[in-house]
Design a protein around this motif. Structure first.
Motif, PDB file in Angstrom:
ATOM      1  N   GLY A 241     -25.863 -17.757 -16.964  1.00 20.10           N
ATOM      2  CA  GLY A 241     -26.816 -16.508 -16.820  1.00 20.10           C
ATOM      3  C   GLY A 241     -27.624 -16.494 -15.600  1.00 20.10           C
ATOM      4  O   GLY A 241     -27.842 -15.502 -14.773  1.00 20.10           O
ATOM      5  N   HIS A 242     -27.654 -17.872 -14.828  1.00 19.95           N
ATOM      6  CA  HIS A 242     -28.272 -17.993 -13.620  1.00 19.95           C
ATOM      7  C   HIS A 242     -27.413 -18.354 -12.393  1.00 19.95           C
ATOM      8  O   HIS A 242     -27.024 -19.371 -12.014  1.00 19.95           O
ATOM      9  N   MET A 243     -26.795 -17.201 -12.189  1.00 20.61           N
ATOM     10  CA  MET A 243     -25.715 -16.945 -11.264  1.00 20.61           C
ATOM     11  C   MET A 243     -26.051 -17.161  -9.495  1.00 20.61           C
ATOM     12  O   MET A 243     -27.219 -16.952  -9.350  1.00 20.61           O
ATOM     13  N   PHE A 244     -25.203 -17.398  -8.770  1.00 24.67           N
ATOM     14  CA  PHE A 244     -25.331 -17.342  -7.252  1.00 24.67           C
ATOM     15  C   PHE A 244     -25.103 -15.891  -6.981  1.00 24.67           C
ATOM     16  O   PHE A 244     -23.947 -15.230  -7.097  1.00 24.67           O
ATOM     17  N   VAL A 245     -26.079 -15.331  -6.164  1.00 22.99           N
ATOM     18  CA  VAL A 245     -26.003 -13.716  -5.896  1.00 22.99           C
ATOM     19  C   VAL A 245     -25.547 -13.976  -4.422  1.00 22.99           C
ATOM     20  O   VAL A 245     -26.022 -14.261  -3.638  1.00 22.99           O
ATOM     21  N   THR A 246     -24.503 -12.901  -4.273  1.00 17.94           N
ATOM     22  CA  THR A 246     -23.861 -12.748  -2.762  1.00 17.94           C
ATOM     23  C   THR A 246     -24.275 -11.444  -2.280  1.00 17.94           C
ATOM     24  O   THR A 246     -24.898 -10.669  -2.897  1.00 17.94           O
ATOM     25  N   ASP A 247     -23.886 -11.544  -1.009  1.00 18.22           N
ATOM     26  CA  ASP A 247     -24.163 -10.024  -0.412  1.00 18.22           C
ATOM     27  C   ASP A 247     -23.078  -9.252  -0.406  1.00 18.22           C
ATOM     28  O   ASP A 247     -23.030  -8.044   0.045  1.00 18.22           O
ATOM     29  N   MET A 248     -21.889  -9.439  -1.191  1.00 20.30           N
ATOM     30  CA  MET A 248     -20.972  -8.617  -1.589  1.00 20.30           C
ATOM     31  C   MET A 248     -21.083  -7.512  -2.432  1.00 20.30           C
ATOM     32  O   MET A 248     -21.598  -7.714  -3.672  1.00 20.30           O
ATOM     33  N   HIS A 249     -20.609  -6.422  -2.122  1.00 23.63           N
ATOM     34  CA  HIS A 249     -20.516  -5.283  -3.300  1.00 23.63           C
ATOM     35  C   HIS A 249     -19.410  -5.451  -4.453  1.00 23.63           C
ATOM     36  O   HIS A 249     -18.376  -5.936  -3.923  1.00 23.63           O
ATOM     37  N   ASN A 250     -19.809  -5.187  -5.808  1.00 25.09           N
ATOM     38  CA  ASN A 250     -18.578  -5.191  -6.334  1.00 25.09           C
ATOM     39  C   ASN A 250     -17.402  -4.532  -6.167  1.00 25.09           C
ATOM     40  O   ASN A 250     -16.405  -4.997  -6.388  1.00 25.09           O
ATOM     41  N   GLU A 251     -17.699  -3.548  -5.429  1.00 28.61           N
ATOM     42  CA  GLU A 251     -16.572  -2.483  -5.115  1.00 28.61           C
ATOM     43  C   GLU A 251     -15.489  -3.208  -4.168  1.00 28.61           C
ATOM     44  O   GLU A 251     -14.503  -2.940  -3.951  1.00 28.61           O
TER      45      GLU A 251
END
Lengths: 256, 256
Positions: A241-251
């Protein structure tokens, strides 16, 4: 919240909880860090088991900034890390600067948060999210394709849906082949070796209504499980649950 | 000819020419063999450059039989092998039993023979085949995504077609994403850094008619080129046109 700001708060310790729901429509990734001597076997394992281990980026030894997250540092930008030695969880820490080795290779792996967001945007509710729980995850009896020292059973996540919604949910997640894609199974849990649906091996249980069917997706815990079978001298992952957050959109990862 | 029989004739030396046109609708593969110390970098290079380096199988160290070719032995079942040392071609041999190292990893890579067969089956002629020549190949100025020691420019193969056929040919080859897929370019060669269309870097030149346009595909020579840039102490490949013949049908790799 802006994801750059979020990573900064994670880095300075202000943000130290799970990232579930914290990054809006931005891609969050599973993380596996291994010494380079394991990197070929692990990448080959991923290649052979794409549904469970969809690698979206490999950061070679010497690299700490993700191409998907400007200014990031993989040693500090995850809220919580698990350190495993010889397959045993020995420490949980908030940065890994003191653990970093120059030969570490980092694998970013697609995560179901992406397709869950797409399901939510189709106005379909998921019980574990409504109840604020972790998704239920199970070991199956489906063998993954081994590669070198890595092997083991497929781990799946389960979300219950009304029968009438299963096809639609399936089609929504199929649009994200790099985020586990289409379900691997729905209906009878024992068909894939899940004997006790009330007792997940990972995460938290969730009720299945009488008009609902359990739907199972390949899960990013599969490679962790395989890596633990391999008992490397050291392996570092994000804590669940403690993930690495990126700048990319899911889309950006939608492919249809 | 039956492919098992063909591999046997290759193994005992009865068949020692190029395999072009010799295996009907069966998949033929490019081959790159490297010591395991290069295997992670090479697999990562392939992952980052799928169009040029579509790996269809990795045979780990210790394995000599392809899962796509029953009873095969990669050390004997190719008509002609090239041995490179430090990036220089030193020997061309008909088997590599005396060169084999226990740490060798073998990569089978998709080949344009597969999509050429599909073009032929659509009753579209290709000049280099009609004239019995090797396809013309060129270095471009398009950089591939580097990985570890591997880097270099994209190599392309070129086939001329009438303008009216380009879309159809493009759609046919797009059905085979693991065999280089859709063209990377058509029309003006200089747009991709090809300055002298009459003088290919590899293969043989072919005339382009006034009503024809050159169509360029990513080419399996790209990884050989990258591997030669990396100057590994030893690398073994098939000799051009002398491919590894599998039991698989071209249609098995069709994805529409």
């Amino acid at each position: 919240m802006d994801v750059k700001q979020l990573r900064e708060e994670i880095r300075n310790g202000t943000f130290n909880r799970t990232t579930s729901g914290a990054a809006g429509n931005k891609v969050q990734a599973n993380v596996v860090i291994l010494p380079k001597s394991y990197a070929f076997d692990f990448l080959l394992y991923a290649t052979r088991n794409k549904k469970a281990v969809p690698v979206i980026e490999v950061m070679e030894d010497g690299k700490v900034e993700s191409m998907y997250a400007e200014g990031s540092d993989i040693r500090m930008d995850i809220p919580k890390y698990n350190i495993y030695r010889e397959g045993v969880l020995t420490e949980t820490v908030t940065d890994i600067k003191d653990y970093w080795q120059p030969d570490f290779v980092t694998f970013l792996i697609g995560c179901s948060f992406t397709f869950e967001q797409a399901i939510l945007e189709a106005d379909i509710e998921m019980k574990h999210i409504a109840e604020g729980r972790n998704v239920a995850m199970y070991k199956t009896d489906i063998a993954t394709a081994p590669a070198g020292v890595f092997s083991g059973e497929l781990v799946v996540s389960m979300r219950p849906f009304k029968k009438s919604l299963v096809d639609r949910v399936s089609d929504i997640t199929a649009q994200f082949p790099n985020m586990h894609g289409r379900p691997v199974h729905y209906g009878e849990p024992s068909a894939i070796g899940v004997t006790d649906i009330k007792t997940p091996e990972y995460g938290e249980p969730v009720d299945i209504g009488e008009d609902e069917v359990p739907v199972f997706w390949a899960c990013g815990v599969t490679p962790q499980n395989a890596a633990l079978n391999a008992k490397p001298e050291i392996m570092i992952t994000h804590a669940p649950g403690h993930m690495f957050v990126t700048d990319m959109h899911n889309e950006d990862f939608k492919e249809t």
